[in-house]
Design a protein around this motif. Structure first.
Motif, mmCIF file in Angstrom:
data_model
loop_
_atom_site.group_PDB
_atom_site.id
_atom_site.type_symbol
_atom_site.label_atom_id
_atom_site.label_comp_id
_atom_site.label_asym_id
_atom_site.label_seq_id
_atom_site.Cartn_x
_atom_site.Cartn_y
_atom_site.Cartn_z
ATOM 1 N N LEU A 1 -3.695 4.549 1.300
ATOM 2 C CA LEU A 1 -4.578 3.579 0.643
ATOM 3 C C LEU A 1 -5.024 2.458 1.565
ATOM 4 O O LEU A 1 -4.283 2.014 2.438
ATOM 5 C CB LEU A 1 -3.840 2.933 -0.540
ATOM 6 N N GLY A 2 -6.207 1.975 1.313
ATOM 7 C CA GLY A 2 -6.694 0.730 1.870
ATOM 8 C C GLY A 2 -6.966 -0.232 0.730
ATOM 9 O O GLY A 2 -6.667 0.063 -0.438
ATOM 10 N N VAL A 3 -7.529 -1.370 1.061
ATOM 11 C CA VAL A 3 -7.741 -2.398 0.053
ATOM 12 C C VAL A 3 -9.163 -2.943 0.168
ATOM 13 O O VAL A 3 -9.744 -2.997 1.256
ATOM 14 C CB VAL A 3 -6.680 -3.520 0.208
ATOM 15 N N ARG A 4 -9.709 -3.298 -0.970
ATOM 16 C CA ARG A 4 -11.073 -3.843 -1.024
ATOM 17 C C ARG A 4 -11.062 -5.061 -1.952
ATOM 18 O O ARG A 4 -10.529 -4.986 -3.063
ATOM 19 C CB ARG A 4 -12.008 -2.776 -1.595
ATOM 20 N N PHE A 5 -11.646 -6.138 -1.509
ATOM 21 C CA PHE A 5 -11.694 -7.355 -2.316
ATOM 22 C C PHE A 5 -13.095 -7.492 -2.901
ATOM 23 O O PHE A 5 -14.081 -7.424 -2.180
ATOM 24 C CB PHE A 5 -11.343 -8.572 -1.459
ATOM 25 N N SER A 6 -13.177 -7.682 -4.227
ATOM 26 C CA SER A 6 -14.506 -7.789 -4.845
ATOM 27 C C SER A 6 -14.425 -8.528 -6.178
ATOM 28 O O SER A 6 -13.375 -8.619 -6.761
ATOM 29 C CB SER A 6 -15.080 -6.392 -5.082
ATOM 30 N N GLY B 1 -11.147 -10.195 -7.179
ATOM 31 C CA GLY B 1 -10.052 -9.317 -7.559
ATOM 32 C C GLY B 1 -9.807 -8.336 -6.419
ATOM 33 O O GLY B 1 -10.416 -8.440 -5.353
ATOM 34 N N VAL B 2 -8.927 -7.388 -6.670
ATOM 35 C CA VAL B 2 -8.553 -6.457 -5.613
ATOM 36 C C VAL B 2 -8.574 -5.031 -6.159
ATOM 37 O O VAL B 2 -8.301 -4.796 -7.333
ATOM 38 C CB VAL B 2 -7.166 -6.848 -5.043
ATOM 39 N N ARG B 3 -8.950 -4.125 -5.291
ATOM 40 C CA ARG B 3 -9.016 -2.706 -5.661
ATOM 41 C C ARG B 3 -8.370 -1.886 -4.543
ATOM 42 O O ARG B 3 -8.690 -2.097 -3.369
ATOM 43 C CB ARG B 3 -10.476 -2.298 -5.804
ATOM 44 N N PHE B 4 -7.496 -0.996 -4.905
ATOM 45 C CA PHE B 4 -6.826 -0.153 -3.911
ATOM 46 C C PHE B 4 -7.462 1.222 -3.927
ATOM 47 O O PHE B 4 -7.595 1.834 -4.985
ATOM 48 C CB PHE B 4 -5.332 -0.075 -4.218
ATOM 49 N N GLY C 1 -14.026 -3.845 -12.515
ATOM 50 C CA GLY C 1 -13.936 -2.861 -11.432
ATOM 51 C C GLY C 1 -12.802 -3.173 -10.464
ATOM 52 O O GLY C 1 -12.917 -2.990 -9.262
ATOM 53 N N ILE C 2 -11.710 -3.675 -11.015
ATOM 54 C CA ILE C 2 -10.581 -4.096 -10.175
ATOM 55 C C ILE C 2 -9.276 -3.521 -10.733
ATOM 56 O O ILE C 2 -9.244 -2.919 -11.798
ATOM 57 C CB ILE C 2 -10.487 -5.632 -10.100
ATOM 58 N N ARG D 1 -8.103 -1.226 -13.938
ATOM 59 C CA ARG D 1 -7.240 -0.074 -13.720
ATOM 60 C C ARG D 1 -5.820 -0.568 -13.469
ATOM 61 O O ARG D 1 -5.610 -1.503 -12.706
ATOM 62 C CB ARG D 1 -7.722 0.735 -12.518
ATOM 63 N N LEU E 1 2.510 1.593 -3.495
ATOM 64 C CA LEU E 1 1.568 2.106 -4.507
ATOM 65 C C LEU E 1 1.361 3.609 -4.352
ATOM 66 O O LEU E 1 1.256 4.336 -5.351
ATOM 67 C CB LEU E 1 0.229 1.360 -4.414
ATOM 68 N N LEU F 1 0.836 -1.206 0.000
ATOM 69 C CA LEU F 1 0.000 0.000 0.000
ATOM 70 C C LEU F 1 0.871 1.256 0.000
ATOM 71 O O LEU F 1 0.564 2.243 -0.681
ATOM 72 C CB LEU F 1 -0.935 0.011 1.216
ATOM 73 N N LEU G 1 -2.789 8.974 -5.453
ATOM 74 C CA LEU G 1 -3.164 7.908 -4.522
ATOM 75 C C LEU G 1 -2.287 8.001 -3.282
ATOM 76 O O LEU G 1 -1.060 8.007 -3.377
ATOM 77 C CB LEU G 1 -2.963 6.522 -5.158
#
Lengths: 222, 222
Positions: free
Chosen positions: A217-222, B218-221, B157-158, B184, A207, A204, A214
């Motif tokens: 930062l945090g992280v989101r899994f989806s 997937g992952v998104r920062f 969206g990742i 992205r 990046l 993080l 940016l």
């Protein structure tokens, strides 16, 4: 629930303290090796919350006294102090307590921040190894943006990954995590999986170094 | 641009092939150790795209011929074949080519999938070490959900993280990544940072194992 945040005067501790005090009814207790510093910071957090119309008492104590008063004890100390801190409070813990380890070891190199994996496998494992056998340790809050967490005007919309080998303890920590608005708690399995979770934190920072616009930062899994 | 996907018959290769053919005007070439398999899969992808009203030619070749025809060569092969594959195509590469390494080593353990870090440091590093000195290697597409990528009805969206030590080459790969709708590309610095990027992939599988309703993550920062 009474949440004692050891190292609650530091950056991630501050964010957790403010968010729990702001978003939940849990009692927040600040621990520090220096009782005076704990008092001062607890007062600062009270003032910050009061300015937002939240009338709440936050007490500060030396780590041992903070541990006595907490049901959940968060080890928000630098990674190289996690083992010592757990040993220093070991005789204040009982089997109904839950220890939470958010610390991560990292080192700066030219290209970015790298994960510094301890010999034990992970910082979460160091905490678990140092804790009395009957006190469960849960890894959580490793990958949070500290400044954003401490800014109650900032939205989160991010995940935290919960690691643990004691289901009751992980359930408690998952619940506490989700009491923070905008934070989603995901189950990352047992403490054996901690290295993959902890190693996101230096990434993080990397990046943020390499991508304009940016930061924190945090992280989101989806 | 001509993109040759070696191992383009496998899961991540299929997704990249379909997405580039669907969302961009790049020529997509499928490589395999088995030329017949490459032909068959290329035809399948053409049929899939044709059913969506996209009239495009996708050719399949043995890896060496696919390399001859590509400007960018994606090593979408299992991690233990990356070194051998690069060596087998080394004399077909020239300094205008860019090699892309998306592979990750992981192993299943009881609690979840764990990152298997190779002795070289990362799979991306294995590819870089095996490549001729004048051919740049870029790490990318490590943390993508394969089935979702290959399903053109699914949104993404990742993020994908780009690693490289040659700025021109990373620019090309970043551009190719962003040609895929919903993906992205972020700059993760040099190949030295690859372990932290690659180790997210086993974590994505672990999270899918432990959390109902989450799969193919997937992952998104942010």
């Amino acid at each position: 629930m009474r949440i004692s945040i050891l190292g609650g005067t530091g950056d991630i501790g501050e964010g957790l303290a403010l968010r729990w005090a702001f978003h939940s009814n849990h009692d927040v207790i600040i621990g520090s090796r220096d009782a005076e510093k704990a008092h001062t910071k607890a007062d600062e957090y009270e003032t910050e919350l009061d300015s937002r119309g939240v009338d709440v008492t936050i007490n500060g104590f030396e780590n041992g006294m903070a541990t006595d008063r907490g049901d959940v004890i968060v080890l928000a100390v630098p990674p190289y102090h996690v083992g010592d801190t757990v040993e220093s409070i070991a005789d204040r813990l009982d089997e109904d307590d839950v220890l939470v380890s958010p610390a991560v070891g990292m080192k700066r190199e030219e290209e970015g921040f790298r994960y510094h994996r301890p010999g034990a496998g992970s910082v979460t494992r160091i905490a678990a190894d140092a804790a009395p056998d009957d006190v469960p340790v849960v890894g959580a809050f490793h990958n949070l943006p500290a400044a954003r967490l401490a800014n109650l005007d900032a939205g989160l919309g991010i995940d935290t990954l919960i690691l643990g080998d004691d289901e009751d303890a992980t359930d408690i920590v998952r619940m506490l995590a989700e009491d923070i608005d905008g934070l989603r708690a995901l189950d990352a399995g047992g403490i054996a999986n901690a290295p993959e979770v902890e190693s996101i934190t230096p990434l993080l920072v990397t990046l943020a170094m390499h991508n304009d616009g940016l930061h924190d930062l945090g992280v989101r899994f989806s």
